[in-house]
Design a protein around this motif. Structure first.
Motif, PDB file in Angstrom:
ATOM      1  N   GLU A   9      45.863  51.043  32.499  1.00 53.98           N
ATOM      2  CA  GLU A   9      45.693  52.211  33.366  1.00 53.98           C
ATOM      3  C   GLU A   9      46.416  52.059  34.699  1.00 53.98           C
ATOM      4  O   GLU A   9      46.745  50.952  35.132  1.00 53.98           O
ATOM      5  N   ILE A  10      46.657  53.209  35.282  1.00 54.68           N
ATOM      6  CA  ILE A  10      47.261  53.235  36.613  1.00 54.68           C
ATOM      7  C   ILE A  10      46.251  53.885  37.557  1.00 54.68           C
ATOM      8  O   ILE A  10      45.678  54.922  37.231  1.00 54.68           O
ATOM      9  N   TYR A  11      46.020  53.209  38.678  1.00 55.15           N
ATOM     10  CA  TYR A  11      45.054  53.707  39.650  1.00 55.15           C
ATOM     11  C   TYR A  11      45.792  54.000  40.950  1.00 55.15           C
ATOM     12  O   TYR A  11      46.524  53.148  41.460  1.00 55.15           O
ATOM     13  N   MET A  28      56.502  45.519  46.096  1.00 55.04           N
ATOM     14  CA  MET A  28      55.825  45.487  44.788  1.00 55.04           C
ATOM     15  C   MET A  28      55.466  44.045  44.457  1.00 55.04           C
ATOM     16  O   MET A  28      56.204  43.118  44.811  1.00 55.04           O
ATOM     17  N   ALA A  29      54.341  43.875  43.799  1.00 53.19           N
ATOM     18  CA  ALA A  29      53.962  42.530  43.345  1.00 53.19           C
ATOM     19  C   ALA A  29      53.579  42.598  41.882  1.00 53.19           C
ATOM     20  O   ALA A  29      52.907  43.544  41.449  1.00 53.19           O
ATOM     21  N   GLY A  58      50.974  47.267  43.155  1.00 52.36           N
ATOM     22  CA  GLY A  58      50.517  46.038  42.514  1.00 52.36           C
ATOM     23  C   GLY A  58      50.473  46.206  41.002  1.00 52.36           C
ATOM     24  O   GLY A  58      49.976  47.226  40.512  1.00 52.36           O
ATOM     25  N   VAL A  59      50.982  45.228  40.291  1.00 45.95           N
ATOM     26  CA  VAL A  59      50.957  45.254  38.823  1.00 45.95           C
ATOM     27  C   VAL A  59      50.255  43.984  38.338  1.00 45.95           C
ATOM     28  O   VAL A  59      50.668  42.874  38.676  1.00 45.95           O
ATOM     29  N   LEU A 104      47.973  46.382  33.237  1.00 44.87           N
ATOM     30  CA  LEU A 104      48.685  46.475  31.951  1.00 44.87           C
ATOM     31  C   LEU A 104      47.852  46.001  30.764  1.00 44.87           C
ATOM     32  O   LEU A 104      48.159  46.317  29.622  1.00 44.87           O
ATOM     33  N   ASP A 105      46.840  45.163  31.038  1.00 46.28           N
ATOM     34  CA  ASP A 105      45.834  44.835  30.022  1.00 46.28           C
ATOM     35  C   ASP A 105      46.341  44.048  28.810  1.00 46.28           C
ATOM     36  O   ASP A 105      45.871  44.247  27.692  1.00 46.28           O
ATOM     37  N   TYR A 106      47.267  43.128  29.018  1.00 50.75           N
ATOM     38  CA  TYR A 106      47.704  42.263  27.919  1.00 50.75           C
ATOM     39  C   TYR A 106      46.819  41.022  27.851  1.00 50.75           C
ATOM     40  O   TYR A 106      46.259  40.587  28.857  1.00 50.75           O
TER      41      TYR A 106
END
Ligand SMILES: [Zn+2]
Length: 282
Positions: A9-11, A28-29, A58-59, A104-106
């Motif tokens: 998801e993107i918040y 960006m991180a 942030g990712v 990203l939920d990997y």
């Protein structure tokens, strides 16, 4: 922006439309776990905090399912833990006024799979949408394999992007191994003295990690303080807190520069420095 995992998801803390929110990114991180960004890329967060033109993206690559759990969280299943860590990461994004946050939920093992190109492609897509000026990620001398898996994928993703669209600077930052050992003149010093209350809050909000028996809140601030205090070149009263980074930009300026050769050359120079200092006294 469509992410690969259905659970990703993107918040957007200020609720701007997603594409617009990502496009405004300046800093960006990309980190492996929930809380890595707050530990290693606080420089980027404060450069954007309460700033009219700078925006932080942030990712977080993994789902955090493998994290240790104790205290209130001892009985949590992996699935419950994933949910807790997502909420904690969103709290941090809100507090830190991120322009956007992507979860990203990997699984960690997917990140550690050197043949996995799905993650690399997704990172490439996010980088192309955000086009940050400065990118923070893990340093390649880190001792956590999932962190290394993120950074190698980030570098490979960047190398697929047109040169003019790449960040101007890529910093490999401290989490599971600090960078104090680097030669002073080669360290990228990031002055993270601003908003010490925010710095602490951004780590403290990850209660599930700290309650698990690890005082990341104290350790992170302690490392920043030690970096500032034991540094030779600047007055401590001007920089109370410092994080160090390894400049990874040469790896995206020369796509043929081998990652292992590049990082071990820093170790070689550290080796030489130690030998020379002792040698002068013998
Ligand atoms: Zn981590």
């Amino acid at each position: 922006m469509k992410l690969y995992n259905s659970t990703a998801e993107i918040y957007i803390p200020d609720q701007k439309p997603v594409d617009e929110a990502i496009k405004r990114t300046t800093h960006m991180a990309i980190g492996a776990h929930q809380d890595d960004i707050e530990i290693m890329a606080y420089d980027g967060i404060i450069k954007c905090f309460n700033h009219p033109e700078n925006f932080f993206f942030g990712v977080v690559v993994t789902n955090g399912s493998g994290s240790a759990r104790e205290g209130d969280y001892a009985t949590y299943t992996d699935e419950e833990m994933i949910q807790v860590r997502k909420v904690e990461q969103k709290k941090a994004a809100f507090l830190g006024e991120f322009g956007a946050l992507a979860l990203l939920d990997y699984a960690s093992k997917e990140v550690k799979d050197s043949k996995n190109t799905i993650i690399e492609n997704e990172i490439k897509k996010l980088l192309e949408a955000a086009r940050p000026e400065v990118l923070y990620t893990h340093n390649l001398a880190d001792k956590h394999d999932t962190h290394i898996g993120v950074t190698t994928k980030v570098i490979r993703a960047l190398r697929q992007i047109k040169k003019e669209n790449r960040p101007k600077k890529v910093y490999g930052c401290e989490v599971w191994r600090d960078l104090d050992w680097m030669i002073d003149s080669e360290k990228v010093r990031l002055n993270v003295s601003g908003h010490p209350n925010l710095a602490a809050s951004l780590i403290e909000v990850f209660d599930s990690q700290i309650a698990g028996g690890k005082r990341y809140d104290l350790a992170t601030m302690g490392r920043r303080l030690a970096n500032a205090t034991y540094s030779e070149s600047h007055a401590v009263d001007q920089e109370n807190y410092v994080t160090f980074a390894m400049d990874l930009t040469p790896l995206i300026e020369d796509d043929n520069l081998d990652m292992i050769t590049y990082v071990t050359s820093y170790i070689d120079r550290f080796n030489r420095d130690v030998k020379e200092r002792i040698g002068k006294m013998l």
